[in-house]
Motif scaffolding. Structure first.
Motif, PDB file in Angstrom:
ATOM      1  N   ASP A  39      -6.708  -4.392 -13.982  1.00  0.00           N
ATOM      2  CA  ASP A  39      -7.538  -4.267 -12.782  1.00  0.00           C
ATOM      3  C   ASP A  39      -6.784  -4.769 -11.549  1.00  0.00           C
ATOM      4  O   ASP A  39      -6.872  -4.166 -10.472  1.00  0.00           O
ATOM      5  N   LEU A  40      -6.039  -5.856 -11.710  1.00  0.00           N
ATOM      6  CA  LEU A  40      -5.233  -6.381 -10.607  1.00  0.00           C
ATOM      7  C   LEU A  40      -4.166  -5.377 -10.177  1.00  0.00           C
ATOM      8  O   LEU A  40      -3.910  -5.195  -8.988  1.00  0.00           O
ATOM      9  N   LYS A  41      -3.566  -4.732 -11.164  1.00  0.00           N
ATOM     10  CA  LYS A  41      -2.538  -3.732 -10.868  1.00  0.00           C
ATOM     11  C   LYS A  41      -3.123  -2.595 -10.029  1.00  0.00           C
ATOM     12  O   LYS A  41      -2.512  -2.160  -9.042  1.00  0.00           O
ATOM     13  N   VAL A  42      -4.308  -2.138 -10.398  1.00  0.00           N
ATOM     14  CA  VAL A  42      -4.956  -1.050  -9.669  1.00  0.00           C
ATOM     15  C   VAL A  42      -5.301  -1.499  -8.249  1.00  0.00           C
ATOM     16  O   VAL A  42      -5.052  -0.769  -7.278  1.00  0.00           O
ATOM     17  N   LEU A  43      -5.863  -2.700  -8.131  1.00  0.00           N
ATOM     18  CA  LEU A  43      -6.197  -3.210  -6.804  1.00  0.00           C
ATOM     19  C   LEU A  43      -4.950  -3.369  -5.943  1.00  0.00           C
ATOM     20  O   LEU A  43      -4.960  -3.038  -4.751  1.00  0.00           O
ATOM     21  N   ALA A  44      -3.873  -3.880  -6.539  1.00  0.00           N
ATOM     22  CA  ALA A  44      -2.636  -4.063  -5.797  1.00  0.00           C
ATOM     23  C   ALA A  44      -2.104  -2.719  -5.306  1.00  0.00           C
ATOM     24  O   ALA A  44      -1.636  -2.607  -4.162  1.00  0.00           O
ATOM     25  N   GLN A  45      -2.174  -1.697  -6.128  1.00  0.00           N
ATOM     26  CA  GLN A  45      -1.708  -0.371  -5.713  1.00  0.00           C
ATOM     27  C   GLN A  45      -2.579   0.170  -4.589  1.00  0.00           C
ATOM     28  O   GLN A  45      -2.071   0.782  -3.644  1.00  0.00           O
ATOM     29  N   ASP A  46      -3.881  -0.065  -4.664  1.00  0.00           N
ATOM     30  CA  ASP A  46      -4.779   0.369  -3.593  1.00  0.00           C
ATOM     31  C   ASP A  46      -4.419  -0.315  -2.277  1.00  0.00           C
ATOM     32  O   ASP A  46      -4.418   0.316  -1.214  1.00  0.00           O
ATOM     33  N   ILE A  47      -4.111  -1.603  -2.356  1.00  0.00           N
ATOM     34  CA  ILE A  47      -3.730  -2.348  -1.159  1.00  0.00           C
ATOM     35  C   ILE A  47      -2.422  -1.795  -0.596  1.00  0.00           C
ATOM     36  O   ILE A  47      -2.284  -1.600   0.619  1.00  0.00           O
ATOM     37  N   ARG A  48      -1.453  -1.527  -1.469  1.00  0.00           N
ATOM     38  CA  ARG A  48      -0.175  -0.965  -1.015  1.00  0.00           C
ATOM     39  C   ARG A  48      -0.396   0.360  -0.290  1.00  0.00           C
ATOM     40  O   ARG A  48       0.186   0.607   0.771  1.00  0.00           O
ATOM     41  N   THR A  49      -1.229   1.212  -0.843  1.00  0.00           N
ATOM     42  CA  THR A  49      -1.520   2.509  -0.231  1.00  0.00           C
ATOM     43  C   THR A  49      -2.188   2.331   1.120  1.00  0.00           C
ATOM     44  O   THR A  49      -1.827   2.998   2.101  1.00  0.00           O
ATOM     45  N   GLU A  50      -3.145   1.417   1.176  1.00  0.00           N
ATOM     46  CA  GLU A  50      -3.865   1.153   2.417  1.00  0.00           C
ATOM     47  C   GLU A  50      -2.915   0.635   3.506  1.00  0.00           C
ATOM     48  O   GLU A  50      -2.985   1.067   4.660  1.00  0.00           O
ATOM     49  N   VAL A  51      -2.023  -0.264   3.140  1.00  0.00           N
ATOM     50  CA  VAL A  51      -1.065  -0.825   4.105  1.00  0.00           C
ATOM     51  C   VAL A  51      -0.137   0.269   4.617  1.00  0.00           C
ATOM     52  O   VAL A  51       0.120   0.366   5.820  1.00  0.00           O
ATOM     53  N   THR A  52       0.347   1.104   3.721  1.00  0.00           N
ATOM     54  CA  THR A  52       1.238   2.194   4.123  1.00  0.00           C
ATOM     55  C   THR A  52       0.532   3.138   5.090  1.00  0.00           C
ATOM     56  O   THR A  52       1.107   3.539   6.112  1.00  0.00           O
ATOM     57  N   GLU A  53      -0.698   3.505   4.773  1.00  0.00           N
ATOM     58  CA  GLU A  53      -1.450   4.403   5.652  1.00  0.00           C
ATOM     59  C   GLU A  53      -1.655   3.780   7.030  1.00  0.00           C
ATOM     60  O   GLU A  53      -1.515   4.450   8.056  1.00  0.00           O
ATOM     61  N   LYS A  54      -1.992   2.489   7.028  1.00  0.00           N
ATOM     62  CA  LYS A  54      -2.239   1.809   8.299  1.00  0.00           C
ATOM     63  C   LYS A  54      -0.955   1.712   9.129  1.00  0.00           C
ATOM     64  O   LYS A  54      -0.973   1.917  10.351  1.00  0.00           O
ATOM     65  N   LYS A  55       0.169   1.428   8.466  1.00  0.00           N
ATOM     66  CA  LYS A  55       1.449   1.364   9.171  1.00  0.00           C
ATOM     67  C   LYS A  55       1.821   2.717   9.768  1.00  0.00           C
ATOM     68  O   LYS A  55       2.273   2.806  10.891  1.00  0.00           O
ATOM     69  N   ASN A  56       1.645   3.761   8.982  1.00  0.00           N
ATOM     70  CA  ASN A  56       2.035   5.108   9.426  1.00  0.00           C
ATOM     71  C   ASN A  56       1.110   5.632  10.530  1.00  0.00           C
ATOM     72  O   ASN A  56       1.551   6.399  11.377  1.00  0.00           O
ATOM     73  N   SER A  57      -0.138   5.260  10.523  1.00  0.00           N
ATOM     74  CA  SER A  57      -1.056   5.753  11.546  1.00  0.00           C
ATOM     75  C   SER A  57      -0.828   5.029  12.866  1.00  0.00           C
ATOM     76  O   SER A  57      -1.221   5.544  13.923  1.00  0.00           O
ATOM     77  N   ALA A  58      -0.201   3.871  12.844  1.00  0.00           N
ATOM     78  CA  ALA A  58       0.055   3.120  14.064  1.00  0.00           C
ATOM     79  C   ALA A  58       1.242   3.681  14.840  1.00  0.00           C
ATOM     80  O   ALA A  58       1.436   3.342  16.008  1.00  0.00           O
ATOM     81  N   LYS A  59       2.022   4.524  14.207  1.00  0.00           N
ATOM     82  CA  LYS A  59       3.225   5.066  14.868  1.00  0.00           C
ATOM     83  C   LYS A  59       2.906   6.202  15.802  1.00  0.00           C
ATOM     84  O   LYS A  59       2.020   6.874  15.818  1.00  0.00           O
TER      85      LYS A  59
END
Length: 59
Positions: A39-59
């Motif tokens: 479950d932690l692995k899945v949550l961590a991957q979700d967080i990674r995806t969310e961070v990437t999306e947020k970084k890319n949308s800020a550009k």
């Protein structure tokens, strides 16, 4: 930030099972620990995806 809070809560809730498994050899606690780690692995991957999306949308 909500997902990060869930990670912290999950880790805190599984701490007792980790202790039971590693210190007492309780196999049922080991099974619960493995599930929590997945479950932690899945949550961590979700967080990674969310961070990437947020970084890319800020550009």
């Amino acid at each position: 930030m909500e997902r990060f809070t869930k990670v912290k809560e999950l880790l805190a809730s599984v701490e007792a099972d980790a202790e039971k498994f590693y210190n007492s050899g309780n196999n049922a606690a080991g099974t619960r620990l493995r599930k929590a780690m997945q479950d932690l692995k899945v949550l961590a991957q979700d967080i990674r995806t969310e961070v990437t999306e947020k970084k890319n949308s800020a550009k």
